[in-house]
Structures are given as structure tokens and as C-alpha cells.
Design an enzyme around this catalytic site. Structure first.
Site, mmCIF file in Angstrom:
data_model
loop_
_atom_site.group_PDB
_atom_site.id
_atom_site.type_symbol
_atom_site.label_atom_id
_atom_site.label_comp_id
_atom_site.label_asym_id
_atom_site.label_seq_id
_atom_site.Cartn_x
_atom_site.Cartn_y
_atom_site.Cartn_z
ATOM 1 N N GLU A 160 0.844 -1.200 0.000
ATOM 2 C CA GLU A 160 0.000 0.000 0.000
ATOM 3 C C GLU A 160 0.877 1.247 0.000
ATOM 4 O O GLU A 160 1.895 1.309 0.697
ATOM 5 C CB GLU A 160 -0.884 -0.014 1.253
ATOM 6 C CG GLU A 160 -1.699 1.255 1.458
ATOM 7 C CD GLU A 160 -2.305 1.329 2.855
ATOM 8 O OE1 GLU A 160 -3.233 2.131 3.039
ATOM 9 O OE2 GLU A 160 -1.849 0.588 3.751
ATOM 10 N N CYS A 207 -5.266 -2.631 2.927
ATOM 11 C CA CYS A 207 -5.031 -2.505 4.368
ATOM 12 C C CYS A 207 -6.258 -2.848 5.211
ATOM 13 O O CYS A 207 -6.708 -3.981 5.256
ATOM 14 C CB CYS A 207 -4.529 -1.087 4.668
ATOM 15 S SG CYS A 207 -3.914 -0.869 6.362
ATOM 16 N N LYS A 218 -9.463 2.724 -2.629
ATOM 17 C CA LYS A 218 -9.879 2.206 -1.324
ATOM 18 C C LYS A 218 -11.255 2.733 -0.942
ATOM 19 O O LYS A 218 -11.515 3.934 -0.987
ATOM 20 C CB LYS A 218 -8.838 2.588 -0.267
ATOM 21 C CG LYS A 218 -9.061 1.955 1.090
ATOM 22 C CD LYS A 218 -7.925 2.311 2.039
ATOM 23 C CE LYS A 218 -8.085 1.650 3.391
ATOM 24 N NZ LYS A 218 -6.984 2.012 4.313
#
Length: 542
Positions: A277, A407, A341
Site C-alpha cells: 500500500e 489494508c 480504497k
């Protein structure tokens, strides 16, 4: 304080102390099946009010042990003073402890509402509360009770139907049954007339555990299910870049040279190279020179490069904002796919209610700005190289779809399920666990990925900045897991297929069913005839 109350508080505290040992790093997963027995013993013959406060105490102690890493993240990287960090941790764990308090209150209420049989519904209450915790106030389903069993593969295969919540249900049921059995035995040692043997609960628990174990064993021993014809060879890079200098321009070249060195180790033997990430210490779309550099590395590997990088966008009024994105870049510079995300970290990537209630706060961790959420559920397509067992032909293997969870997103079961529902044949998670330091959080985070694999029966590849980097097969077996804070270039081969489990098709039906059961019990309690007040005489019609 009388002896009875002191004993109850001690028992509640005992369960709180035991809970952290059920999760990584301690990894005493089997302890979870008995850890809550002391709390359930404390709830016997007590009031609802006292049960609530004992549950809150037990839960606060347990979550403080589980989530102590929060202090590391805030003090080391958020520059929050240590006393303030501990105060915030206590506020967070006290909030999480309320869920255990509500559950404890419900256990006592169920005993009163439906004597003898009401206790059978207590696991439904626990699951309903875990589901609420997953979504309420943005959601924090960190270390749900079922995650403690990530190494018990035979027991957790049932998650392909019930999700992680089904495993939590079983753990609570076993704890309850054993506590009820102990309460039944205790009068024998005191010379009292014993209460009735809880044979119904014992029978139900035994049948469910035998069925769960049998299902998991049969699934893991079915050769036909374990041999998908297509496989993906991925090169996973763990650069171990210090979070304190990650966005410092003075260290940019050193960071990129580290990526270059680790990526070169794969040669041309992988189908895709995966970086963590926010791997690039710059905005990829706005750095032409570095774009050419990444293209050259993808060309050298003869494979696409999947990496994380922030993306800059603008509101209609030209105010800027960022997306936390994952790019799939081909050797010729084509962006084959991008995922933004969807579920952001509150107080880490954005401040909730910042424009009104929390206008005075800034993010607890250092970074490069506030982020906005992407649409979620986007899948990308990868064309693996032709090889034996890969449906190969001279023209190459068939394209394969995959999803990328960034994540924090991987702890949300339904969010990951959407990738499977949209056709993903394997899954990737890229993360930067450098915020956690050398705490239990990276191992806890990795353990939750095991359940996402089992729920959807899809393999996972995981690239983390400081670790844990590795891979998990479709049935939860850990293929590879690196140590923390080391530079690693890991090559793994994982299966790609599309089994479409019950869970990937229908989601958290079981958990929502538990919510419905709890709601029905509340309605029955609301509309049941009220008992006459003490000292009054009920009048019956002639």
C-alpha cells in the site's frame, strides 16, 4: 463489598485477562473455548444491572490487552503524548467493552424471560453484537472472537457458509455449555440438591461441533476441490521502509532503489509483481520520470506491476482531495486497472464529522492529506504466462480476474465478499503495517486474512511494507509468512478459480438471522402479559 460480589468481579476480570491470549501474538486459540467460562459463572444468580457492569469490566480488560498496539501507533507516528494515548486507548476499549456488557445483560435477561431454554439464544446475541460492531460508527470488527481460530482449519471451514460470525457463535455456545455444566456440578460438592442437568444444551452443542468438524475435515480431504487448473505466480515485495521517513523527499531515491533491488530478484518468473500500500513515495500520476522507471521495471520482469499510490483529484469547486489507490501497470505504460480504497480508516485517513462536531481534530497519524472513499468492489484482469497446469497454450493462459483490498478493508467480511461476487478468482491485499511497530497488530491483521480466504475459498496474496507478507490458499492454509521488519522478495504460486461459496453469494445471512432472532425475542418480551405487582391479587373473570 460482600464476598459474592467480590467473587463475581474476580471471575469477570479473569475472562478479560484470558481473552488477549486467544489471539496473536500469543496464539493460544484453543483457550477461547473456555476463556469466557469465568464470566458466565459470574453471571449466575445476579441482577441484570450488575451483569452489564461486570461484562463491561471484562470486555474493557480484554480489549485493552488485544488492542494495546493503538498506543504504539499514536505515540510513535502520531506524535500524541503517551498519557493522552493511554487515555484514548481506554476510551476505545471501554466502548468495545460495552458490547460485552450488553451481552452479559442479555444472558441474565434470557434466563428470566425463558427459564432453562432462554440461555440457548445467548450465542445469537453475541453474533448480533459483533455484526453491529462491524458497521456502527464506521465499524471496528477487529479481533472478532472467531478470528482466534485461524489456525484450526477443520473448525473454520464452516465460515464458507456462516462467515467468521458462525465460528464466534460456536465458541460462545461451548463456553456457555461448559459453564452450565459446571453450575450443575457445583451443588454436588456442597451437599445441595443439584439443578437439572442441561442435557438439551449439551446435546445441541455436541451435535453442532461434530457437524462442524466433520464438514471441515471432509472439505479439506477432498482432492478434487484442492486442484484448480489455473495458478498465478506472484512476486511479493516487502521493502521495510521506515514509516518515519516514508514521505521524506530526501529518502525517495533510496526507497526506489530498494524496490528496484527486490523486484529484480524475481527475474521473469512471475505473472505479477506486487508492492505494498502507498508504496511509491510520490503521486504516481504526477511524476512522469518515475512513471518511466516503473514501466522499465515491469518490462524487465515481463509482468504487470501492482502497487499502491495516492491519487490526486478535485471537487467541482477545485478543492483537492486524495484517493488511496492500487494501480496495475503494464510494461508498455498502460494502466490495466485501478482500485480506490472504499473503507477508510477513521482518524487515520480522515476525520469523521470534521466539518461540524470534530472540526478541532487532526489525523492521529502523519501522512500526506485527507482521503475520500472509492466505489469499492472493482476487479482487475491479469493475463498469466502459459505454463504447465495453467490451461496454457502457445498464445498464453486465459485471463484471470482478481480483487485488491487495501489494508484496513480486509477486516470487513462483506467488503471482501463483493470482490468474489463480482467474479474474482484470487484476492490480493496490500498494506502498510509499519504504523503498528513491533506489536501484536500485524499478526492479528494477518490472521483475519485467513478467514477472508476460507469464506470465499479464494487464495490471498499479501504484500506489506514491514510485514507480514505472504500467501494463503483457498482453505486458509498459510503458504508463506515473512518475519517483521526485514527486506523480502517472496515468490509464491497460488491457485485461481471461482468456487462461488454460499457466503460469497449470500453474505452474512447467518449473522442477520441472529439479529432477527434477537429482535423477535425483544418483541415477545414487549407484548407478553405483564405479571402482577408484588402484593396485588390478580383478578380473573367470572
Amino acid at each position: 463489598m460482600d464476598r459474592t460480589r467480590a467473587r463475581q468481579i474476580a471471575l469477570a476480570c479473569a475472562s478479560g485477562v484470558l481473552l488477549p491470549f486467544c489471539f496473536p501474538k500469543f496464539d493460544l486459540g484453543l483457550l477461547a473455548w473456555v476463556a469466557l467460562i469465568p464470566l458466565h459463572l459470574a453471571l449466575d444468580s445476579t441482577t441484570r444491572r450488575r451483569a452489564f457492569w461486570m461484562g463491561c469490566l471484562s470486555g474493557t480488560i480484554g480489549f485493552t490487552g488485544i488492542m494495546a498496539w493503538v498506543v504504539t501507533a499514536m505515540t510513535t507516528y502520531g506524535k500524541v503524548p503517551l498519557p493522552v494515548s493511554y487515555a484514548i486507548l481506554l476510551l476505545l476499549t471501554a466502548y468495545l467493552g460495552i458490547y460485552v456488557g450488553i451481552y452479559s445483560w442479555a444472558v441474565v435477561w434470557l434466563r428470566e424471560f425463558i427459564p432453562r431454554y432462554g440461555i440457548l439464544f445467548a450465542p445469537c446475541v453475541w453474533v448480533a453484537l459483533e455484526l453491529i460492531r462491524t458497521y456502527f460508527l464506521s465499524g471496528l470488527p477487529w479481533c472478532l472472537l472467531g478470528y482466534s481460530q485461524y489456525r484450526e482449519l477443520e473448525l473454520i471451514q464452516v465460515a464458507d457458509h456462516l462467515g467468521v460470525y458462525g465460528v464466534s457463535f460456536l465458541i460462545i455456545l461451548v463456553n456457555l455449555t461448559l459453564a452450565e455444566f459446571i453450575l450443575w456440578l457445583m451443588p454436588f460438592f456442597r451437599g445441595f440438591h443439584p439443578r437439572k442437568l442441561p442435557w438439551e444444551m449439551t446435546t445441541i452443542t455436541a451435535l453442532l461441533m461434530i457437524s462442524t468438524w466433520s464438514y471441515g475435515t471432509s472439505l479439506l480431504n477432498s482432492p478434487g476441490l484442492l486442484l484448480p487448473r489455473t495458478s498465478i505466480t506472484a512476486g511479493l515485495v516487502q521493502p521495510n521502509v521506515d514509516q518515519a521517513v516514508k514521505w521524506d523527499e530526501a529518502y525517495r531515491e533510496e526507497t526506489m532503489q530498494r524496490f528496484d533491488r527486490l523486484t529484480s530478484r524475481f527475474g521473469t518468473g512471475v505473472d505479477v509483481v506486487i508492492w505494498p500500500e502507498a508504496a511509491t513515495p510520490f503521486l504516481f500520476e504526477r511524476e512522469a520520470g518515475y512513471q518511466l522507471q516503473l514501466m522499465a521495471w515491469a518490462d524487465r520482469a515481463q509482468a504487470p506491476l501492482l502497487f499502491g499510490s495516492p491519487a490526486l483529484r478535485f471537487y467541482p469547486d477545485r478543492r483537492p482531495y486524495l484517493l488511496n489507490s492500487a494501480y496495475l501497470l503494464s510494461a508498455d505504460g498502460t494502466i490495466l486497472g485501478r482500485y480506490d480504497k472504499h473503507h477508510l480508516v477513521p482518524f487515520g485517513e480522515y476525520i469523521p464529522l470534521k466539518s461540524s462536531l470534530l472540526f478541532f481534530l487532526d489525523k492521529l497519524v502523519e501522512g500526506i492529506g485527507d482521503f475520500e472513499a472509492g466505489p469499492g468492489g472493482t476487479v482487475m484482469t491479469l493475463a498469466p504466462k502459459a505454463r504447465a497446469g495453467n490451461d496454457g497454450n502457445p498464445g498464453g493462459a486465459r485471463p484471470v480476474k482478481f480483487g485488491v483490498a487495501i489494508c484496513y478493508e480486509v477486516i470487513f467480511p462483506d467488503l471482501v465478499r463483493q470482490f468474489a461476487a463480482n467474479g474474482a478468482e484470487f484476492l490480493v491485499t496490500i498494506t502498510n503495517d509499519g504504523w503498528f511497530g513491533n506489536s501484536s497488530a500485524p499478526a492479528q491483521h494477518f490472521a483475519m486474512v485467513v478467514f477472508r480466504s476460507v469464506e470465499n475459498h479464494l487464495a490471498f496474496a499479501r504484500a506489506a511494507n514491514t510485514g507480514i507478507t505472504g500467501a494463503i490458499d483457498p482453505f486458509g492454509r498459510i503458504i508463506r509468512a515473512t518475519p517483521l521488519f526485514t527486506e523480502e522478495a517472496v515468490q509464491v504460486t497460488i491457485p485461481a478459480w471461482q468456487p462461488r461459496t454460499f457466503y460469497s453469494r449470500h453474505g452474512d445471512v447467518f449473522a442477520y438471522g441472529c439479529v432477527v432472532i434477537c429482535a423477535l425475542l425483544c418483541l415477545l418480551n414487549l407484548f407478553r402479559p405483564k405479571e402482577p405487582e408484588p402484593g396485588t391479587t390478580a383478578i380473573t373473570p367470572a
